[in-house]
Design a protein around this motif. Structure first.
Motif, PDB file in Angstrom:
ATOM      1  N   LYS A  41       0.678  -1.077   0.060  1.00 16.75           N
ATOM      2  CA  LYS A  41      -0.120   0.092  -0.052  1.00 16.75           C
ATOM      3  C   LYS A  41       0.847   1.341  -0.081  1.00 16.75           C
ATOM      4  CE  LYS A  41      -3.205   2.456   3.227  1.00 16.75           C
ATOM      5  NZ  LYS A  41      -2.290   3.451   3.456  1.00 16.75           N
ATOM      6  N   PRO A  43       1.868   5.086   0.746  1.00 14.86           N
ATOM      7  CA  PRO A  43       1.368   5.946   1.941  1.00 14.86           C
ATOM      8  C   PRO A  43       0.190   6.858   1.212  1.00 14.86           C
ATOM      9  CG  PRO A  43       3.935   6.047   1.294  1.00 14.86           C
ATOM     10  CD  PRO A  43       3.403   5.432   0.221  1.00 14.86           C
ATOM     11  N   GLU A  44       0.073   7.223   0.034  1.00 12.00           N
ATOM     12  CA  GLU A  44      -0.816   8.041  -0.235  1.00 12.00           C
ATOM     13  C   GLU A  44      -2.310   7.455  -0.522  1.00 12.00           C
ATOM     14  OE1 GLU A  44       1.638   7.889  -1.873  1.00 12.00           O
ATOM     15  OE2 GLU A  44       1.481   7.464  -4.017  1.00 12.00           O
ATOM     16  N   ALA A  45      -2.224   6.085  -0.631  1.00  8.51           N
ATOM     17  CA  ALA A  45      -3.302   5.252  -0.943  1.00  8.51           C
ATOM     18  C   ALA A  45      -4.517   5.119   0.097  1.00  8.51           C
ATOM     19  CB  ALA A  45      -2.937   3.837  -1.356  1.00  8.51           C
ATOM     20  N   GLU A  46      -5.579   5.179   0.033  1.00  8.53           N
ATOM     21  CA  GLU A  46      -6.541   4.944   0.932  1.00  8.53           C
ATOM     22  C   GLU A  46      -6.737   3.456   1.320  1.00  8.53           C
ATOM     23  OE1 GLU A  46     -10.259   7.034  -0.388  1.00  8.53           O
ATOM     24  OE2 GLU A  46      -9.021   9.016  -0.213  1.00  8.53           O
ATOM     25  N   ALA A  47      -7.269   3.152   2.641  1.00 14.49           N
ATOM     26  CA  ALA A  47      -7.673   1.980   2.704  1.00 14.49           C
ATOM     27  C   ALA A  47      -8.882   1.384   1.995  1.00 14.49           C
ATOM     28  CB  ALA A  47      -8.039   1.866   4.437  1.00 14.49           C
ATOM     29  N   PRO A 136     -12.621   1.278   5.988  1.00 17.15           N
ATOM     30  CA  PRO A 136     -13.203   0.474   4.786  1.00 17.15           C
ATOM     31  C   PRO A 136     -12.516  -0.833   4.671  1.00 17.15           C
ATOM     32  CG  PRO A 136     -12.721   2.576   4.037  1.00 17.15           C
ATOM     33  CD  PRO A 136     -12.012   2.559   5.530  1.00 17.15           C
ATOM     34  N   MET A 190      -2.679  -0.436  12.958  1.00 22.80           N
ATOM     35  CA  MET A 190      -2.862   0.058  11.653  1.00 22.80           C
ATOM     36  C   MET A 190      -1.550   0.727  11.174  1.00 22.80           C
ATOM     37  SD  MET A 190      -5.396   3.331  12.662  1.00 22.80           S
ATOM     38  CE  MET A 190      -5.171   4.160  13.608  1.00 22.80           C
ATOM     39  N   HIS A 191      -0.845   1.563  11.998  1.00 23.93           N
ATOM     40  CA  HIS A 191       0.188   2.301  11.695  1.00 23.93           C
ATOM     41  C   HIS A 191       1.023   1.216  10.787  1.00 23.93           C
ATOM     42  CE1 HIS A 191       1.289   1.079  15.703  1.00 23.93           C
ATOM     43  NE2 HIS A 191       2.538   1.139  15.295  1.00 23.93           N
ATOM     44  N   ASP A 194      -0.705  -0.434   7.834  1.00 23.80           N
ATOM     45  CA  ASP A 194      -0.575   0.705   6.568  1.00 23.80           C
ATOM     46  C   ASP A 194       0.879   0.573   5.917  1.00 23.80           C
ATOM     47  OD1 ASP A 194      -3.188   1.240   6.702  1.00 23.80           O
ATOM     48  OD2 ASP A 194      -2.783   2.946   8.006  1.00 23.80           O
TER      49      ASP A 194
END
Lengths: 249, 135
Positions: A41, A43-47, A136, A190-191, A194
Motif C-alpha cells: 500500500k 502512503p497516499e493510498a486509501e484503505a 473501509p 494500523m500504523h 499501513d
C-alpha cells in the motif's frame, strides 16, 4: 466523515464509483490486472474495502507466555505488563490473556483476547458521536478527536476489548496518540499494517500462534489456513462476524 | 480574526526565529515553502490547523499516511535537540508553545499526541548523526 466510513461496503456513491473504475480498469487492456490489492500500500493510498484484515489464533500453539501482550504494550506505550503496574484495575489493555474452561469437560484453554474487529460492530452502533467507526478495510477504531468518553461502546462490546483512559498521560508514543477521557482499543497496529508490516503481537509470538492477513484475498496465508482447518469466532451466536478467529476452542 | 492576530505577532517573539530546530539545521524546507519575497511563512502561521485537520481525518479514517501535513511530520522537523535528546515542542519557548503563548491560543494537541519525534524518525537520526562529532 461518518457518512463515508460508517458502513463502507454499503455506501451507494462509493459503490457506483468503484463499479465505474473497475470497469475502466478492465477495458484498458484485456488480461492485464491493473489493481492488485495484495501489492504494497502506497502512503497516499486509501484503505480499501477490497481488503479485510483478519487474524487467526491457534490456541493449541499458545503457551500463555504473554509475549503478545508485552509487545502490544511496548508498541503503543501502554502500561507495564500485568503484575508490575500500580493500577492494574484501570490500566488500558489492548490485548490480554484469558483462560476459558469448558463447562462439562473442564478443559482449560488460554488465548489472547483483543478487539475482534467485527463486521457488524456493536461499539459503532451505540456510539452517539460517530467516534467509534470502521475503516473501509474493517479495522474498528476510536476517533479520539470525536470521542466524548461516554463509554457506551465499552458496555456494548461483548469481548470487553475496550479501555478508558482515566488519567492524564505523558510521553505517548508518536504512533499511538492516547489521552485522558477517551476510549481506546486494539487498532490492529494500523500504523504498521499501513506500512505493510504485521501487527506487533503477531511478530512477537515465538510459537507462531497468530496468523495475520487479508481474509478477502483467497491466496493469503490466513485464507488458506481458514479454509483448511476448523476455526471459530468467540460468541458466534451474536452474528458479529469478527475478523479475529480462533482454532482449537 | 484568529489569523489576523497571529500575523500581527512581532517576529521577535516567535520561537522559530531564535532556535535552530532539526529541519532548519538540516536545511529542509516546510511542506508549504515561504512565499517569494517574504521572510515568514504566513500561510502556515495562519492556516496550519486547517491543513492539519484535513489530513487528520484522511489518516484516521482512510489510512492515508503521507508526510505532508501530518502532525508527526511537523514535530519530526520542528523539535529542537538538547544534549542529544529532543525537547518537547510544547515546552516553554519551543516551536509550538512559543507562538501559541504569544498569540494566547490554547494548545491541546499534546494532551494525546507525542511531543518529541518518534524514535524511528529519520530526520532525528540524521540530525544526531550530523552532530555526533560535536561533543
Amino acid at each position: 466523515m461518518n457518512e463515508k466510513t460508517e458502513n463502507p461496503d454499503l455506501d451507494r456513491r462509493k459503490f457506483l464509483g468503484k463499479a465505474l473504475t473497475t470497469g475502466a480498469a478492465a477495458t484498458v487492456a484485456s488480461g492485464v490486472v491493473l489493481v492488485n490489492v495484495a501489492d504494497a500500500k502506497a502512503p497516499e493510498a486509501e484503505a480499501s474495502s477490497e481488503v479485510r484484515w483478519g487474524m487467526l489464533v491457534d490456541t493449541a500453539k499458545c503457551t500463555d507466555c504473554g509475549d503478545c501482550v508485552t509487545a502490544c504494550n511496548d508498541e503503543h506505550g501502554l502500561n507495564p505488563a500485568e503484575g508490575e503496574s500500580e493500577k492494574p484495575l484501570t490500566d488500558s489493555k489492548w490485548i490480554r490473556m484469558v483462560k476459558i474452561e469448558h463447562k462439562s469437560t473442564g478443559k482449560v484453554t488460554s488465548l489472547p483476547m483483543m478487539c475482534q474487529h467485527c463486521e457488524n460492530p456493536p461499539c459503532v452502533d451505540v456510539c452517539p458521536t460517530g467516534a467509534s467507526f470502521k475503516r473501509p478495510d474493517n479495522i474498528v477504531l476510536v476517533d479520539k478527536h470525536i470521542c466524548i468518553g461516554c463509554r457506551y461502546c465499552m458496555m456494548a462490546c461483548p469481548y470487553k476489548a475496550r479501555s478508558f483512559v482515566h488519567e492524564a498521560i505523558e510521553n505517548q508514543v508518536a504512533e499511538a496518540p492516547r489521552g485522558k477521557g477517551t476510549v481506546e482499543s486494539c487498532t490492529m497496529c494500523m500504523h504498521l499494517v499501513d506500512d505493510d508490516k504485521n501487527p506487533a503481537c503477531v511478530d512477537a509470538c515465538k510459537e507462531k500462534a497468530l496468523t495475520f492477513g487479508n481474509i478477502k484475498d483467497k491466496a493469503s496465508d490466513i485464507s488458506i489456513a481458514l479454509k483448511n482447518s476448523e476455526s471459530r469466532a468467540i460468541r458466534e451466536d451474536l452474528g458479529l462476524n469478527p475478523g479475529v478467529r480462533y482454532k482449537g476452542i | 480574526m484568529a489569523a489576523l492576530v497571529v500575523m500581527m505577532i512581532p517576529f521577535a517573539s516567535i520561537a522559530d526565529d531564535k532556535t535552530s530546530y532539526i529541519g532548519k539545521d538540516l536545511g529542509k524546507q516546510c511542506v508549504i515553502p515561504i512565499a517569494d519575497g517574504e521572510e515568514v511563512n504566513y500561510e502556515m502561521r495562519a492556516n496550519h490547523m486547517k491543513h492539519l485537520l484535513d489530513k487528520r481525518d484522511k489518516t484516521m479514517h482512510l489510512g492515508v499516511r503521507t508526510e505532508e501535513f501530518s502532525l508527526k511530520g511537523c514535530i519530526d522537523c520542528h523539535a529542537t535537540v538538547k544534549d542529544g535528546k529532543p525537547v518537547k515542542v510544547n515546552a516553554p519557548g519551543e516551536f509550538c508553545a512559543g507562538c501559541h503563548k504569544a498569540a494566547s491560543v490554547k494548545l491541546d494537541c499534546f494532551e494525546c499526541h507525542a511531543t518529541v519525534p518518534s524514535k524511528n524518525s529519520k530526520l532525528l537520526q540524521e540530525y544526531l548523526k550530523k552532530h555526533s562529532a560535536d561533543k
